[in-house]
Enzyme design. Sequence first.
Site, PDB file in Angstrom:
ATOM      1  N   ASN A 393      34.322 -35.978  56.649  1.00  0.00           N
ATOM      2  CA  ASN A 393      33.210 -36.898  56.841  1.00  0.00           C
ATOM      3  C   ASN A 393      31.904 -36.122  57.027  1.00  0.00           C
ATOM      4  O   ASN A 393      31.055 -36.100  56.142  1.00  0.00           O
ATOM      5  CB  ASN A 393      33.483 -37.802  58.044  1.00  0.00           C
ATOM      6  N   ASP A 394      31.787 -35.431  58.154  1.00  0.00           N
ATOM      7  CA  ASP A 394      30.535 -34.717  58.421  1.00  0.00           C
ATOM      8  C   ASP A 394      30.208 -33.686  57.339  1.00  0.00           C
ATOM      9  O   ASP A 394      29.045 -33.461  57.023  1.00  0.00           O
ATOM     10  CB  ASP A 394      30.615 -34.017  59.775  1.00  0.00           C
ATOM     11  N   THR A 395      31.258 -33.076  56.772  1.00  0.00           N
ATOM     12  CA  THR A 395      31.004 -31.985  55.826  1.00  0.00           C
ATOM     13  C   THR A 395      30.503 -32.483  54.476  1.00  0.00           C
ATOM     14  O   THR A 395      30.175 -31.689  53.606  1.00  0.00           O
ATOM     15  CB  THR A 395      32.288 -31.158  55.588  1.00  0.00           C
ATOM     16  N   PHE A 433      33.342 -35.844  63.888  1.00  0.00           N
ATOM     17  CA  PHE A 433      33.153 -35.233  65.196  1.00  0.00           C
ATOM     18  C   PHE A 433      31.709 -35.261  65.654  1.00  0.00           C
ATOM     19  O   PHE A 433      31.417 -35.323  66.829  1.00  0.00           O
ATOM     20  CB  PHE A 433      33.651 -33.800  65.199  1.00  0.00           C
ATOM     21  N   ALA A 434      30.799 -35.203  64.689  1.00  0.00           N
ATOM     22  CA  ALA A 434      29.398 -35.201  65.076  1.00  0.00           C
ATOM     23  C   ALA A 434      29.000 -36.558  65.645  1.00  0.00           C
ATOM     24  O   ALA A 434      27.960 -36.702  66.265  1.00  0.00           O
ATOM     25  CB  ALA A 434      28.524 -34.846  63.880  1.00  0.00           C
TER      26      ALA A 434
END
Lengths: 467, 109
Positions: A393-395, A433-434
């Site tokens: 997701n964040d990446t 996670f962010a």
Amino acid sequence: MTLGTWTDLVYLVAATGFILALKGLSSPKGARAGNLVGAGAATVAIGFTFTNPDVRAHALNLVLMIVAMVIGAAIAVPAARLVKMTAMPQMVAIFNGVGGGAAALVSIVVFLIDSPGSPAVYRIAEVLFGVLVGCVSFAGSAVAFAKLQELMTGRPITYPGQQAINALVGLAILGLAVATLVTANTALLVVLAVLSLVLGVIFVLPIGGADVPVLISLLNSFTGLAVAASGFTLNSNLLIIAGTLVGASGILLTRMMSQAMGRSLPNILFSAFGSVVTAAGGADGSGADVRPVRTGTPEDIGVLLAYARKVVIVPGYGLAVAQAQHTARELADALAERGVEVIYAIHPVAGRMPGHMNVLLAEANVPYDQLKEMDEANPEMSTADVALVVGANDTVNPAAKNTPGSPIYGMPIINADQAEHVVFLKRSMRPGFAGIDNELLYDPKTTLLFGDAKDTLTKLVAAVNAA
Amino acid sequence: MSVTGIVEFLTIFVLAAFVGNEVISKVPSILHTPLMSGSNAVHGIILVGTMIVLGSAHGTVQLVLGFLAVLLATLNVVGGFVVTDRMLEMFKAKPAKPADDGSAAGGAK
């Protein structure tokens, strides 16, 4: 030559072996050989240590020593052999923690042996450093293990006045250290050891699961320094060299890891990153105020993939957690059989630690030439028909490029948004996670398929074969 | 030990710190995890220190602590190298299959 000189020479050879080991481990070609050189050097040094008159002085001690070593090896070998590849990071955390504990114990026992006389101040100082750093590393690694093993929440744990409490514990340790230096009192040293364990725990609590790998690297470096301190205490060049090597290279490695995440080390350690969950509205994506997203059936997506020319698979944490690496490869094989070009785009911090995803995919026998590092993969994204994002997701969050205010702004990402179609396999709408929303999920060209990565990939394999 | 002895050890310490920094100056990110694990194994050499300490221990307290130290250090050094080897095992087969490229149609298993 005396036995002592021989010992020094053998230890010098071992120390050189450790330097060569680290050198080898930093290039893909020499990595495995490097590790074997290191293991060989350690074996030689440990074996030769049995000639040390101190070691052989008392039969009882020698027997205890051998028993401890046999028990240790009997636990360590199966544990290291049988652990699942996905659980590697916590295994490293444990092995690091026990090393820190051993270094702290060495310092404590030396102090106990020394303290009836009045040891010199610098000797006490070496002991104090070893105890402090070793205990922090031990306790910190234990908490890191618990977080990764999901024995406790992976989210940052914060409470009011956290920084102040940490600082107070730190100050108390400092005060105790000074008092111990002056009085050489054993009870004070014990209190200091206990407080250092506490410090290790509260230092790690506010660090979120995704950042724990960087933390383990830092604690690894700490253990190295504690070992170096033991080397000073025991007048051992070997321990000083090996410990310092790890301490210095560990700090550098920690910085490289945090750079790969686009974050600074202080930011990782002290900002309780990811503790704020901004996306309200139901973790299952069914909340009323959630913006509309497009979901697809496995069959729809299977057809989309089967008739694409080029598919880029972007694996992430979710794939690692679901242990779906083998299924991912099955899908890639099924696509390749139909003539679809498949590559994997690996973000430097995909998975649970940097490089972890490569290990997982290699375990699933993914051909090496299909694995592309981020810098290599990004230019290919614009020619890809489908970017298949599996548990990441964040990446792939374009906010890292487009939204200056975002916490992840500046982090390098995989440009999944440049592919013609984007497919997300996700467990839920929960942010990464962010803790921030991903605009790409709402993009009209994006299709979502909810579920465990392994299940959804299995369905996709069937759908591709049927298409 | 004399003050000159301390200076000698400090010299070794400083030089080792620079070596540690230089020796891993360029590591590709795929090797970050194995390198961390490998260096984790290297500090397991504390086992040598724990052996000397247990050898010179007297009385129950020192013996118990020393025993524990040897046990923990053995876990570190043995587990560390084995786990690293296992990680690196995964990389070995990598250059063997250049034929996978594009022409995979013939290769049903």
